[in-house]
Design a protein around this motif. Structure first.
Motif, PDB file in Angstrom:
ATOM      1  N   GLY A 269      -7.722 -20.369  18.953  1.00  6.59           N
ATOM      2  CA  GLY A 269      -6.767 -21.219  18.249  1.00  6.59           C
ATOM      3  C   GLY A 269      -6.086 -20.564  17.076  1.00  6.59           C
ATOM      4  N   GLN A 270      -6.409 -19.311  16.798  1.00  2.00           N
ATOM      5  CA  GLN A 270      -5.790 -18.651  15.654  1.00  2.00           C
ATOM      6  C   GLN A 270      -4.379 -18.181  15.989  1.00  2.00           C
ATOM      7  OE1 GLN A 270      -8.190 -15.551  14.020  1.00  2.00           O
ATOM      8  NE2 GLN A 270      -9.879 -16.921  13.445  1.00  2.00           N
ATOM      9  N   GLY A 271      -3.566 -18.050  14.940  1.00  2.00           N
ATOM     10  CA  GLY A 271      -2.185 -17.603  15.100  1.00  2.00           C
ATOM     11  C   GLY A 271      -1.669 -17.076  13.787  1.00  2.00           C
ATOM     12  N   ILE A 272      -0.364 -17.162  13.594  1.00  2.00           N
ATOM     13  CA  ILE A 272       0.262 -16.711  12.358  1.00  2.00           C
ATOM     14  C   ILE A 272       0.932 -17.903  11.690  1.00  2.00           C
ATOM     15  CG2 ILE A 272       0.599 -14.349  13.136  1.00  2.00           C
ATOM     16  CD1 ILE A 272       3.464 -15.031  13.788  1.00  2.00           C
ATOM     17  N   LEU A 273       0.949 -17.874  10.370  1.00  4.53           N
ATOM     18  CA  LEU A 273       1.553 -18.929   9.559  1.00  4.53           C
ATOM     19  C   LEU A 273       2.847 -18.409   8.961  1.00  4.53           C
ATOM     20  CD1 LEU A 273       1.583 -21.655   8.037  1.00  4.53           C
ATOM     21  CD2 LEU A 273       0.166 -20.564   6.280  1.00  4.53           C
ATOM     22  N   LEU A 274       3.943 -19.071   9.304  1.00  4.97           N
ATOM     23  CA  LEU A 274       5.245 -18.784   8.677  1.00  4.97           C
ATOM     24  C   LEU A 274       5.422 -19.771   7.544  1.00  4.97           C
ATOM     25  CD1 LEU A 274       7.441 -18.158  11.852  1.00  4.97           C
ATOM     26  CD2 LEU A 274       6.128 -16.512  10.502  1.00  4.97           C
ATOM     27  N   GLN A 275       5.089 -19.319   6.362  1.00  2.00           N
ATOM     28  CA  GLN A 275       5.012 -20.195   5.200  1.00  2.00           C
ATOM     29  C   GLN A 275       6.374 -20.333   4.542  1.00  2.00           C
ATOM     30  OE1 GLN A 275       2.099 -18.930   2.390  1.00  2.00           O
ATOM     31  NE2 GLN A 275       2.297 -20.724   1.062  1.00  2.00           N
ATOM     32  N   ALA A 276       6.701 -21.556   4.159  1.00  2.00           N
ATOM     33  CA  ALA A 276       7.954 -21.817   3.442  1.00  2.00           C
ATOM     34  C   ALA A 276       7.760 -21.487   1.970  1.00  2.00           C
ATOM     35  CB  ALA A 276       8.359 -23.284   3.603  1.00  2.00           C
ATOM     36  N   THR A 277       8.602 -20.617   1.442  1.00  2.00           N
ATOM     37  CA  THR A 277       8.501 -20.205   0.056  1.00  2.00           C
ATOM     38  C   THR A 277       9.888 -19.909  -0.482  1.00  2.00           C
ATOM     39  OG1 THR A 277       7.564 -18.556  -1.465  1.00  2.00           O
ATOM     40  CG2 THR A 277       8.116 -17.815   0.756  1.00  2.00           C
ATOM     41  N   ASN A 278      10.024 -20.001  -1.799  1.00  2.00           N
ATOM     42  CA  ASN A 278      11.290 -19.687  -2.453  1.00  2.00           C
ATOM     43  C   ASN A 278      11.429 -18.207  -2.767  1.00  2.00           C
ATOM     44  OD1 ASN A 278      12.029 -22.411  -2.473  1.00  2.00           O
ATOM     45  ND2 ASN A 278      10.972 -22.777  -4.401  1.00  2.00           N
ATOM     46  N   THR A 279      10.352 -17.461  -2.682  1.00  2.00           N
ATOM     47  CA  THR A 279      10.361 -16.036  -2.989  1.00  2.00           C
ATOM     48  C   THR A 279      10.446 -15.247  -1.686  1.00  2.00           C
ATOM     49  OG1 THR A 279       8.977 -16.480  -4.915  1.00  2.00           O
ATOM     50  CG2 THR A 279       9.199 -14.186  -4.240  1.00  2.00           C
ATOM     51  N   LEU A 280      11.649 -14.915  -1.288  1.00  2.00           N
ATOM     52  CA  LEU A 280      11.862 -14.171  -0.045  1.00  2.00           C
ATOM     53  C   LEU A 280      11.975 -12.681  -0.370  1.00  2.00           C
ATOM     54  CD1 LEU A 280      14.340 -16.510   1.854  1.00  2.00           C
ATOM     55  CD2 LEU A 280      11.869 -16.313   2.137  1.00  2.00           C
ATOM     56  N   ILE A 281      10.825 -12.058  -0.593  1.00  2.00           N
ATOM     57  CA  ILE A 281      10.753 -10.629  -0.886  1.00  2.00           C
ATOM     58  C   ILE A 281      10.168  -9.922   0.328  1.00  2.00           C
ATOM     59  CG2 ILE A 281       9.805  -8.858  -2.403  1.00  2.00           C
ATOM     60  CD1 ILE A 281       9.697 -10.912  -4.613  1.00  2.00           C
ATOM     61  N   LEU A 282      10.831  -8.891   0.785  1.00  2.00           N
ATOM     62  CA  LEU A 282      10.371  -8.122   1.940  1.00  2.00           C
ATOM     63  C   LEU A 282       9.374  -7.071   1.474  1.00  2.00           C
ATOM     64  CD1 LEU A 282      10.637  -7.685   4.987  1.00  2.00           C
ATOM     65  CD2 LEU A 282      12.472  -6.062   4.511  1.00  2.00           C
ATOM     66  N   GLN A 283       8.154  -7.156   1.969  1.00  2.00           N
ATOM     67  CA  GLN A 283       7.098  -6.219   1.620  1.00  2.00           C
ATOM     68  C   GLN A 283       6.632  -5.504   2.881  1.00  2.00           C
ATOM     69  OE1 GLN A 283       4.002  -8.064  -0.838  1.00  2.00           O
ATOM     70  NE2 GLN A 283       5.363  -9.796  -1.179  1.00  2.00           N
ATOM     71  N   ALA A 284       6.242  -4.251   2.727  1.00  2.00           N
ATOM     72  CA  ALA A 284       5.795  -3.437   3.856  1.00  2.00           C
ATOM     73  C   ALA A 284       4.516  -2.711   3.476  1.00  2.00           C
ATOM     74  CB  ALA A 284       6.869  -2.434   4.262  1.00  2.00           C
ATOM     75  N   TYR A 285       3.574  -2.714   4.386  1.00  2.00           N
ATOM     76  CA  TYR A 285       2.305  -2.015   4.200  1.00  2.00           C
ATOM     77  C   TYR A 285       2.087  -1.114   5.416  1.00  2.00           C
ATOM     78  CZ  TYR A 285       1.494  -5.657   0.708  1.00  2.00           C
ATOM     79  OH  TYR A 285       1.601  -6.507  -0.362  1.00  2.00           O
ATOM     80  N   SER A 286       1.674   0.107   5.148  1.00  2.78           N
ATOM     81  CA  SER A 286       1.461   1.083   6.224  1.00  2.78           C
ATOM     82  C   SER A 286       0.150   1.814   6.004  1.00  2.78           C
ATOM     83  CB  SER A 286       2.616   2.091   6.284  1.00  2.78           C
ATOM     84  OG  SER A 286       2.655   2.882   5.108  1.00  2.78           O
ATOM     85  N   ASP A 287      -0.386   2.331   7.098  1.00  2.00           N
ATOM     86  CA  ASP A 287      -1.622   3.107   7.059  1.00  2.00           C
ATOM     87  C   ASP A 287      -1.647   4.015   8.278  1.00  2.00           C
ATOM     88  OD1 ASP A 287      -3.999   4.098   6.219  1.00  2.00           O
ATOM     89  OD2 ASP A 287      -5.205   2.338   6.716  1.00  2.00           O
TER      90      ASP A 287
END
Length: 342
Positions: A269-287
Motif C-alpha cells: 500500500g505504500q506510494g509517493i505523496l505529492l504534497q501541496a506547499t507554497n515553497t516550490l523549490i527544486l532540490q536534487a540529491y545524488s550519490d
C-alpha cells in the motif's frame, strides 16, 4: 489631318461681307502650322496662381481648457494650444510622477518582493476563497469543450494506467496497490515470508552463475517491477540490478527476484505523496557507488529530484565508463543529476 486634329487653342469666328461669298460668310482663323509664309501669332497673357485662402474665422479656446493652455496671445501657431506641465494642477502632477516611477515586475520573484503586488495577490486569493468556484461557468465551459473537441468530464481522478490516486487535504497519494496484488498473484512463487530490504545485503550477482531458469517468467516479473518503480523509488536499484540478467538468468537471480517480491508484498500500500506547499523549490540529491558492479567494475549513479517536498524524478543507473576514483564517480553522478534538472 493630324494637324487639324490637334487643337491647342479655341476657334475664333469672325464674319465679313464680301462679293464673292454669301451674305454672311464665316471666316475661321486658327494657328495651323504650315510651310507658307502666312503666320498667325498669339501672345497669351501669363497668369499667376491664385493666392491661398486665409481663414478669417476667429479661434476660441474651449472653456474647460482655459487653465491648461498657453497664455501667450502673440503666438499664432497651433502649438500654442498644447497642454503644458506647468499649468497642470498639483493633483495631476502627483499622479504623473507616481505613474512614471512605477516599474512593472517581469517575474514572480520580483512580484513577490513588491509589497503592492503581494497585497494585490492576497486580496485576489481571499476573494477566490470567499466566493468559491462559479459552478454555472464551469458547467458551460465543459459543455463547450465537449461540443468542440468531444471531451467529456470524467470527474475527480481516482485511477489511471494502474496508478491509484488518493486525494487528501494536503496533497495526493499515488499508489499501485491493485497492480502489486495482481503481480503477486500471478508470479506463482512463495512470498509468504517478509523481507526488510529490497535486495539481500552485500550480495553481488554475477552474469554466469548457477543453473539457468525459465527466462520468460523472469523477464515478465522484472518488467512488472520496472513499471512498479513509478510509485516505488525504493526498488529502483533492485529493478535495475535484476534487469541486467534478463538475457541470461540463473538461480541466484531468481532468488534475488523472490526476495524483492517478498519485500513489496508486505508494503503493497505504500506510494509517493505529492504534497501541496507554497515553497516550490527544486532540490536534487545524488550519490554514487564506486565500482559496485562485479562484472564490469563500473559505478552506479543514483539521484532524486524534489519539487518542494514531493519527489518528481528518480533513477538508479550504471555509469557508462569505469571511474578511476570515488571522486570521479561522484562527479559523474552530479553531472547526470544536473542534466536531469536542465
Amino acid at each position: 489631318m493630324e494637324d487639324f486634329l490637334d487643337i491647342p487653342n479655341p476657334f475664333v469666328i469672325s464674319t465679313s461681307l464680301t462679293s464673292s461669298s454669301s451674305l454672311f460668310s464665316p471666316s475661321i482663323s486658327h494657328h495651323i502650322p504650315s510651310t507658307s509664309s502666312t503666320t498667325v501669332s498669339t501672345d497669351p497673357t501669363p497668369t499667376s496662381p491664385p493666392p491661398p485662402r486665409i481663414s478669417t474665422r476667429p479661434k476660441y479656446t474651449p472653456k474647460y481648457l482655459d487653465s491648461y493652455v498657453c497664455a501667450a496671445q502673440q503666438l499664432t501657431s497651433h502649438w500654442c494650444n498644447i497642454v503644458l506641465y506647468d499649468h497642470l494642477p498639483q493633483s495631476s502632477k502627483a499622479l504623473i510622477s507616481i505613474t512614471c516611477s512605477l516599474v512593472e515586475p517581469t517575474s514572480y520573484l520580483e512580484a513577490s518582493q513588491d509589497d503592492g503586488c503581494v497585497q494585490a495577490m492576497q486580496k485576489e486569493l481571499t476573494a477566490l476563497e470567499n466566493t468559491g468556484p462559479h459552478l454555472p461557468t464551469i458547467k458551460h465551459l465543459k459543455s463547450h469543450l465537449n461540443l468542440v473537441f468531444s471531451i467529456k468530464d470524467l470527474g475527480i481522478l481516482n485511477y489511471f494506467l494502474g496508478i491509484e490516486v488518493t486525494h487528501l487535504h494536503g496533497g495526493i497519494i499515488l499508489t499501485q496497490k491493485k497492480f502489486t496484488k495482481e503481480l503477486l498473484e500471478d508470479c506463482c512463487l512463495d512470498v509468504s515470508r517478509s523481507a526488510k530490504t529490497p535486495l539481500p545485503i552485500n550480495e553481488k550477482l554475477l552474469t554466469d552463475e548457477g543453473e539457468f531458469t525459465d527466462p520468460v517468467q523472469y523477464r515478465c516479473l522484472v518488467g512488472k517491477l520496472n513499471f512498479l518503480t513509478h510509485t516505488r523509488p525504493g526498488i529502483s536499484f533492485a529493478a535495475k540490478t535484476l534487469s541486467q540478467f534478463m538475457h541470461k538468468s540463473g538461480l541466484p537471480h531468481l532468488q534475488a527476484l523472490i526476495h524483492v517480491l517478498r519485500y513489496i508484498a508486505h508494503i503493497s500500500g505504500q506510494g509517493i505523496l505529492l504534497q501541496a506547499t507554497n515553497t516550490l523549490i527544486l532540490q536534487a540529491y545524488s550519490d554514487s557507488d564506486w565500482g559496485s558492479c562485479p562484472n564490469t567494475r563500473r559505478s552506479v549513479t543514483g539521484y532524486v529530484l524534489l519539487l518542494g517536498n514531493s519527489p518528481v524524478s528518480w533513477k538508479s543507473k550504471k555509469q557508462g565508463t569505469i571511474s578511476k576514483s570515488s571522486s570521479e564517480a561522484e562527479y559523474r553522478a552530479m553531472a547526470a543529476t544536473t542534466s536531469e534538472i536542465t
